[in-house]
Design an enzyme around this catalytic site. Structure first.
Site, PDB file in Angstrom:
ATOM      1  N   HIS A   1      13.232 -57.355  -0.933  1.00 54.74           N
ATOM      2  CA  HIS A   1      11.876 -56.782  -0.891  1.00 54.74           C
ATOM      3  C   HIS A   1      11.208 -57.326  -2.148  1.00 54.74           C
ATOM      4  O   HIS A   1      11.687 -57.066  -3.263  1.00 54.74           O
ATOM      5  CB  HIS A   1      11.957 -55.249  -0.889  1.00 54.74           C
ATOM      6  CG  HIS A   1      10.622 -54.543  -0.856  1.00 54.74           C
ATOM      7  ND1 HIS A   1      10.329 -53.558   0.076  1.00 54.74           N
ATOM      8  CD2 HIS A   1       9.526 -54.659  -1.646  1.00 54.74           C
ATOM      9  CE1 HIS A   1       9.096 -53.101  -0.150  1.00 54.74           C
ATOM     10  NE2 HIS A   1       8.586 -53.751  -1.202  1.00 54.74           N
TER      11      HIS A   1
ATOM     12  N   HIS B   1       9.848 -58.917 -11.687  1.00 55.55           N
ATOM     13  CA  HIS B   1      10.513 -58.406 -12.876  1.00 55.55           C
ATOM     14  C   HIS B   1       9.510 -58.552 -14.027  1.00 55.55           C
ATOM     15  O   HIS B   1       9.036 -59.664 -14.290  1.00 55.55           O
ATOM     16  CB  HIS B   1      11.752 -59.233 -13.222  1.00 55.55           C
ATOM     17  CG  HIS B   1      12.870 -59.144 -12.233  1.00 55.55           C
ATOM     18  ND1 HIS B   1      13.964 -58.340 -12.415  1.00 55.55           N
ATOM     19  CD2 HIS B   1      13.066 -59.777 -11.053  1.00 55.55           C
ATOM     20  CE1 HIS B   1      14.800 -58.481 -11.394  1.00 55.55           C
ATOM     21  NE2 HIS B   1      14.281 -59.355 -10.553  1.00 55.55           N
TER      22      HIS B   1
ATOM     23  N   HIS C   1       9.661 -58.396  -5.427  1.00 55.60           N
ATOM     24  CA  HIS C   1       9.459 -57.623  -6.658  1.00 55.60           C
ATOM     25  C   HIS C   1       9.230 -58.555  -7.829  1.00 55.60           C
ATOM     26  O   HIS C   1       9.865 -59.602  -7.949  1.00 55.60           O
ATOM     27  CB  HIS C   1      10.641 -56.690  -6.944  1.00 55.60           C
ATOM     28  CG  HIS C   1      11.979 -57.344  -6.862  1.00 55.60           C
ATOM     29  ND1 HIS C   1      12.605 -57.612  -5.661  1.00 55.60           N
ATOM     30  CD2 HIS C   1      12.828 -57.781  -7.827  1.00 55.60           C
ATOM     31  CE1 HIS C   1      13.763 -58.191  -5.888  1.00 55.60           C
ATOM     32  NE2 HIS C   1      13.927 -58.330  -7.196  1.00 55.60           N
TER      33      HIS C   1
ATOM     34  N   ASN D   1      12.450 -63.716  -8.192  1.00 63.41           N
ATOM     35  CA  ASN D   1      13.536 -64.435  -7.537  1.00 63.41           C
ATOM     36  C   ASN D   1      13.279 -64.441  -6.032  1.00 63.41           C
ATOM     37  O   ASN D   1      12.898 -63.408  -5.461  1.00 63.41           O
ATOM     38  CB  ASN D   1      14.873 -63.761  -7.835  1.00 63.41           C
ATOM     39  CG  ASN D   1      15.215 -63.783  -9.313  1.00 63.41           C
ATOM     40  OD1 ASN D   1      14.982 -64.781  -9.989  1.00 63.41           O
ATOM     41  ND2 ASN D   1      15.743 -62.692  -9.834  1.00 63.41           N
TER      42      ASN D   1
HETATM   43  P1  AMP Z   1      16.779 -59.571  -7.750  1.00 60.68           P
HETATM   44  O1  AMP Z   1      18.101 -60.189  -8.086  1.00 60.68           O
HETATM   45  O2  AMP Z   1      15.602 -60.350  -8.248  1.00 60.68           O
HETATM   46  O3  AMP Z   1      16.681 -59.210  -6.272  1.00 60.68           O
HETATM   47  O4  AMP Z   1      16.718 -58.223  -8.586  1.00 60.68           O
HETATM   48  C1  AMP Z   1      17.127 -56.978  -8.093  1.00 60.68           C
HETATM   49  C2  AMP Z   1      17.029 -56.010  -9.240  1.00 60.68           C
HETATM   50  O5  AMP Z   1      17.035 -54.700  -8.717  1.00 60.68           O
HETATM   51  C3  AMP Z   1      18.196 -56.084 -10.245  1.00 60.68           C
HETATM   52  O6  AMP Z   1      17.675 -56.362 -11.548  1.00 60.68           O
HETATM   53  C4  AMP Z   1      18.823 -54.697 -10.150  1.00 60.68           C
HETATM   54  O7  AMP Z   1      19.281 -54.231 -11.410  1.00 60.68           O
HETATM   55  C5  AMP Z   1      17.679 -53.865  -9.621  1.00 60.68           C
HETATM   56  N1  AMP Z   1      18.045 -52.668  -8.880  1.00 60.68           N
HETATM   57  C6  AMP Z   1      18.942 -52.571  -7.883  1.00 60.68           C
HETATM   58  N2  AMP Z   1      18.986 -51.308  -7.404  1.00 60.68           N
HETATM   59  C7  AMP Z   1      18.079 -50.598  -8.123  1.00 60.68           C
HETATM   60  C8  AMP Z   1      17.650 -49.227  -8.110  1.00 60.68           C
HETATM   61  N3  AMP Z   1      18.160 -48.329  -7.247  1.00 60.68           N
HETATM   62  N4  AMP Z   1      16.709 -48.849  -9.010  1.00 60.68           N
HETATM   63  C9  AMP Z   1      16.202 -49.733  -9.887  1.00 60.68           C
HETATM   64  N5  AMP Z   1      16.551 -51.031  -9.936  1.00 60.68           N
HETATM   65  C10 AMP Z   1      17.475 -51.459  -9.070  1.00 60.68           C
HETATM   66 ZN    ZN Z   2      11.305 -53.137   1.887  1.00 58.35          ZN
END
Ligand code: AMP
Ligand code: ZN
Length: 116
Positions: free
Chosen positions: A97, A101, A99, A86
């Site tokens: 940051h 999925h 990432h 995303n």
């Molecule tokens: P996005 O919407 O693509 O930015 O996804 C962010 C993801 O981070 C979501 O699926 C959250 O469930 C996950 N997330 C948020 N905080 C944490 C955390 N502390 N540890 C692991 N996953 C997290």
């Molecule tokens: Zn960062």
């Protein structure tokens, strides 16, 4: 101390369920899994999203993609998986940051996920 959540996870100052780590990337389980296998794979370097990634970031991004299957298999998704990134407001990115999925499980993940 960075105020970026995933930089803090990469630094170890916020705990996570790590499933893979090397000198340039970290994979940990999503805190709110959308499927039985749901791992986030991040570069340790702070890159906000693909909107700010540059050619300099291409090697690590490539190595992250090349690592995804090993992580998926180890987590219980041996027959394939889905990768979602995303980006920004329109991509409904919540954590700024970059990432990947990595989503899967023993069963097919279904049609394109509505929200992940
Ligand atoms: P996005 O919407 O693509 O930015 O996804 C962010 C993801 O981070 C979501 O699926 C959250 O469930 C996950 N997330 C948020 N905080 C944490 C955390 N502390 N540890 C692991 N996953 C997290
Ligand atoms: Zn960062």
């Amino acid at each position: 101390m960075s105020d970026c959540l995933f930089c803090r996870i990469a630094a170890g100052s916020i705990p996570s369920q790590k499933v893979y780590e090397d000198d340039e990337m970290l994979a940990f389980r999503d805190i709110n899994p959308a499927r039985p296998v749901h791992v986030l794979l991040i570069p340790k370097k702070h890159i906000s999203s693909l909107m700010s990634a540059t050619a300099e970031d291409a090697p690590v991004l490539g190595r992250m993609l090349a690592r995804a299957n090993e992580i998926a298999v180890a987590e219980g998704s041996p027959d394939g998986f889905r990768v979602i990134i995303n980006n920004g407001r329109v991509g409904q990115q919540e954590v700024p940051h970059l990432h990947l999925h990595i989503v899967g499980g023993p069963d097919p993940v279904g049609p394109m996920l509505k929200r992940i």
